[in-house]
Design an enzyme around this catalytic site. Structure first.
Site, PDB file in Angstrom:
ATOM      1  N   LEU A  15       0.835  -1.196   0.000  1.00  0.00           N
ATOM      2  CA  LEU A  15       0.000   0.000   0.000  1.00  0.00           C
ATOM      3  C   LEU A  15       0.878   1.257   0.000  1.00  0.00           C
ATOM      4  CD1 LEU A  15      -2.845   1.382   0.442  1.00  0.00           C
ATOM      5  CD2 LEU A  15      -2.498   1.065   2.876  1.00  0.00           C
ATOM      6  N   ALA A  45       2.406   8.377   0.024  1.00  0.00           N
ATOM      7  CA  ALA A  45       1.208   7.837   0.661  1.00  0.00           C
ATOM      8  C   ALA A  45       1.597   6.967   1.842  1.00  0.00           C
ATOM      9  CB  ALA A  45       0.390   7.030  -0.343  1.00  0.00           C
ATOM     10  N   GLY A  46       1.642   7.580   3.032  1.00  0.00           N
ATOM     11  CA  GLY A  46       1.927   6.840   4.241  1.00  0.00           C
ATOM     12  C   GLY A  46       0.663   6.807   5.064  1.00  0.00           C
ATOM     13  N   ILE A  70       7.979  -2.090   1.816  1.00  0.00           N
ATOM     14  CA  ILE A  70       7.092  -3.247   1.759  1.00  0.00           C
ATOM     15  C   ILE A  70       7.752  -4.456   2.446  1.00  0.00           C
ATOM     16  CG2 ILE A  70       5.781  -4.788   0.250  1.00  0.00           C
ATOM     17  CD1 ILE A  70       4.936  -1.737   0.264  1.00  0.00           C
ATOM     18  N   ARG A  94      21.903 -10.541  39.183  1.00  0.00           N
ATOM     19  CA  ARG A  94      22.864  -9.435  39.244  1.00  0.00           C
ATOM     20  C   ARG A  94      22.998  -8.965  40.705  1.00  0.00           C
ATOM     21  NH1 ARG A  94      27.181  -6.651  37.231  1.00  0.00           N
ATOM     22  NH2 ARG A  94      26.937  -4.404  37.458  1.00  0.00           N
ATOM     23  N   GLN A 121      13.377  -2.208  45.766  1.00  0.00           N
ATOM     24  CA  GLN A 121      12.000  -1.859  45.373  1.00  0.00           C
ATOM     25  C   GLN A 121      11.961  -1.083  44.061  1.00  0.00           C
ATOM     26  OE1 GLN A 121       9.798   0.105  48.480  1.00  0.00           O
ATOM     27  NE2 GLN A 121       8.940  -1.855  49.158  1.00  0.00           N
ATOM     28  N   GLU A 130       1.590  -0.057   9.984  1.00  0.00           N
ATOM     29  CA  GLU A 130       0.164  -0.428   9.957  1.00  0.00           C
ATOM     30  C   GLU A 130      -0.702   0.678  10.563  1.00  0.00           C
ATOM     31  OE1 GLU A 130       0.315  -4.818   8.837  1.00  0.00           O
ATOM     32  OE2 GLU A 130      -1.320  -4.154  10.093  1.00  0.00           O
ATOM     33  N   GLY A 131      -0.338   1.895  10.250  1.00  0.00           N
ATOM     34  CA  GLY A 131      -1.037   3.052  10.802  1.00  0.00           C
ATOM     35  C   GLY A 131      -0.299   3.494  12.051  1.00  0.00           C
ATOM     36  N   THR A 132       0.265   4.727  12.042  1.00  0.00           N
ATOM     37  CA  THR A 132       0.982   5.200  13.227  1.00  0.00           C
ATOM     38  C   THR A 132       0.016   5.232  14.407  1.00  0.00           C
ATOM     39  OG1 THR A 132       0.371   7.478  12.797  1.00  0.00           O
ATOM     40  CG2 THR A 132       2.447   6.708  11.819  1.00  0.00           C
TER      41      THR A 132
END
Lengths: 268, 388
Positions: free
Chosen positions: B124, B129-130, B156, B267, B278, B363-365
């Site tokens: 797409l 076109a983003g 892509i 560690r 904590q 896939e859409g920001t």
């Protein structure tokens, strides 16, 4: 090619413990797995099936819960399985096991090839494969690390056999029995369809009567070896690695031996 | 936490975990370092029947829902997010065919996708076109029994590796978004070439690149559905695949948290394991709480989608938004817990931190996801009867 694989259910050696009182394996809470070497036998059989077609069957001798091991190999693509299980089989040594497996395999039919793992990780004897071949009157090759070629027309195969200092190239007629080492291949993953089949598959159980065995040849009664004692070896003493120039090391060694009274004279 | 999975679902989860641990884990650091895509790994997933989970049984797949697919993807992402992207994007690439393809198209393509013989890609994005899909420049012009495609797609996933590409192209510019269509373009079609392979910050075990269409001629029957359906199909495919991106965040975060906990337990500083502090415990507690929230959100939403829900844009945006913002924070904190060790490539958390950033972008920001959710809320609350 019709191939048969012999497998064994063993305790997962990752968390094996000995009972310090009785010196026997602690079985409670230890997960059972298919003997890892046998998985390479299964993979070898499946690869040969991928190449040549035919079927792969797996068998095991063991208690009723050993069917779990058979289900496991079905999930990897083994077509059919059978369990040889009877109280009379309990306590079998490698001879009695090989005898029982041979009787069972004869019942199942003819195979072009029988494949076993080189040994089981619990007993570590590496005897059942060769013993089984003797019982079935088949040629056998142990520690196979590669299958070089198979000629179905002339019914022969060539394999490489792993040795301490290299490898042997061995040709055998078929049918034959192989035991394989882990170098032979890399295990595939089970499939979802295989897992679904494994859950549902009907596992035939063959008893001593079904296999028409000689009662004096199976289980503890039929065993030539008897386990008198199992014990954990004493832990090794401390080791010291001496470093430095040779003369320096000799000096350190002498001082140590004198100090520990191994040597009583001081040498100048 | 027990999500009361069915035996079959548990099986899928266990199997995906096994393949990931046996086949991906030993290679992930090397593949990441060399920016290498492994077709062999994908074959293992195919052999395990996991690549065809979402493909109908009649076309050689397992006929499972989105829920079962995300269960598998989660386990892959726990070990390697890049591999999980390839694993998941194959699903996105096949979706237009699964949901809108003709019987012939399904028969032609889906069995090979299920068996892993062919990989798919969804094309797409273009340089213009983003987030704004209406900026698409690639055109498809009908010429007798063929369409002629011209244009360039960028970034892509699976470019050059995939055999099947679902490509969005403009067939009638005058109609705006309604003038776009989706075509199947096959690797090897004349006039179809691959441009540069991108060098990325993260998910380097997946491959990303450019598709170039230069008078690319394809038979007219490669059109999916009919002309003008491109945007609708693309949006539907994205709606269905967004939870699949969200779950990458859950799996990745789970993997990062596990590394952080193990490290914190071993560690020693100030004479005791750092997990005794904590300050460290609280970070881990927040991680665990957020991961469980993200997981529960996606599980619930994908079950809702599988129930046949119609308008899923809002919930699918939520399923992408929350877990991916969370993953960025959790992986960053995992590096923090490991301190200097975490910053070194010897430990996997720096890779996980690099991998997580893309989840907020592709896939859409996540800004676009908020737009979608906001617009849906506005719509919903504009009509009185649909409140709540």
């Amino acid at each position: 090619m019709d191939i048969l694989v012999c497998i064994k259910q063993v305790p997962d050696t990752k968390d094996i413990k000995l009972d310090p009182e009785t010196n026997t394996l602690k079985r409670e809470g230890v997960e059972s797995i298919v003997n890892p070497f046998d998985m390479y036998a299964v993979e070898t059989a499946l690869m040969l099936k991928d190449e040549w077609g035919g079927t792969v069957r797996a068998v095991t001798m063991g208690p009723p819960q050993a069917e779990q091991a058979l289900r496991e190999v079905v999930s990897y693509g083994v077509d059919e399985v059978a369990l040889f299980s009877d109280r009379a089989f309990a306590g079998a040594d490698t001879w009695a096991t090989a005898y029982t497996l041979a009787k069972g395999i004869r019942k199942l039919g003819d195979f072009d090839l029988i494949i076993c793992g080189k040994q089981a990780v619990d007993g570590d004897t590496a005897q059942v494969g060769p013993g089984l071949a003797q019982q079935l009157d088949l040629p056998f090759i142990t520690f196979v690390r590669r299958i070089v070629k198979i000629e179905l027309d002339s019914r022969t195969m060539v394999v490489e056999r792993l040795m301490d200092d290299g490898y042997d190239v061995v040709e055998t007629s078929l049918p034959a029995l192989l035991t394989v080492v882990k170098e032979i291949n890399e295990l595939r993953v089970p499939s979802l369809k295989g897992k679904m089949k494994a859950k549902k598959i009907d596992i035939p159980i063959y008893s001593a009567a079904d296999l028409e065995v000689d009662p004096d040849s199976v289980g503890l009664t039929g065993s030539y070896t008897q386990v008198i004692e199992v014990f954990a070896p004493k832990p090794r003493g401390n080791r010291i690695i001496l470093e430095g120039e040779t003369e320096e090391q000799v000096e350190k060694l002498l001082n140590g031996l004198t100090k520990d009274k191994v040597l009583s004279v001081k040498i100048d | 936490m027990d999500y009361f999975l069915t035996e079959e679902q548990k099986m899928i989860q266990d199997l995906a975990r096994q393949v990931a641990e046996e086949k991906v884990l030993p290679l992930r650091a090397e593949l990441d370092e060399n920016e290498e895509f492994s077709r062999e790994i994908i074959k293992h997933f195919a052999d395990a029947d996991l690549l065809g989970l979402g493909i109908p049984e009649e076309y050689g797949g397992m006929g499972m829902g989105v829920f079962e697919q995300i269960l598998a993807t989660e386990q892959v992402a726990r070990v390697c997010c890049g591999t999980a992207v390839t694993f998941g994007s194959g699903g996105l690439g096949a979706m237009p065919i699964i949901y809108y393809g003709s019987k012939e198209q399904k028969q032609k393509y889906l069995p090979d996708v299920a068996s892993g013989k062919k990989l798919t890609a969804f094309a797409l994005t273009e340089s213009t076109a983003g987030s704004d899909a209406s900026g698409i420049q690639t055109t498809a012009v009908r010429d007798g029994d063929e369409y002629v495609l011209n244009g360039t797609k960028q970034w892509i996933t699976n470019a050059a590796e995939a055999e099947i590409y679902c490509v969005v192209a403009i067939t009638d510019r005058s109609k705006g978004p309604r003038g776009s269509s989706i075509f199947v373009v096959e690797k090897g079609d004349s006039g179809f070439e691959f441009g540069k392979k991108e060098k990325k910050m993260g998910i380097r075990t997946s491959t990303t690149g450019e598709l170039i269409f230069n008078d690319c001629r394809i038979p007219a029957d490669r059109l999916i559905s009919r002309e003008g359906m491109g945007f609708i199909i693309a949006m539907k495919a994205l709606d269905l695949s967004r939870p699949g991106v969200g779950i990458l965040g859950v799996g990745l975060s789970q993997g990062a948290m596990e590394v952080a906990i193990e490290f914190a337990q071993t560690r020693i500083q100030f004479g005791r394991p750092i997990i005794a502090q904590q300050a460290v415990q609280h970070i881990l507690a927040d991680m665990a709480t957020n991961i469980e929230a993200g997981r529960a959100l996606i599980y619930a939403i994908t079950k809702y989608i599988d129930s046949g829900a119609k308008n899923i844009s809002k919930v699918s945006a939520m399923a992408k938004l929350f877990p991916t913002d969370m993953a960025m924070q959790i992986t960053t904190n995992a590096v923090q817990i490991l301190g200097g060790h975490g910053y070194m490539r010897e430990y996997p958390v720096e890779k996980m931190m690099r991998d997580s950033k893309i989840l907020q972008i592709f896939e859409g920001t996540n800004q676009i996801q908020r737009n979608v959710i906001g617009q849906e809320l506005n719509k919903q609350f504009s009509s009185r009867k649909n409140k709540g």
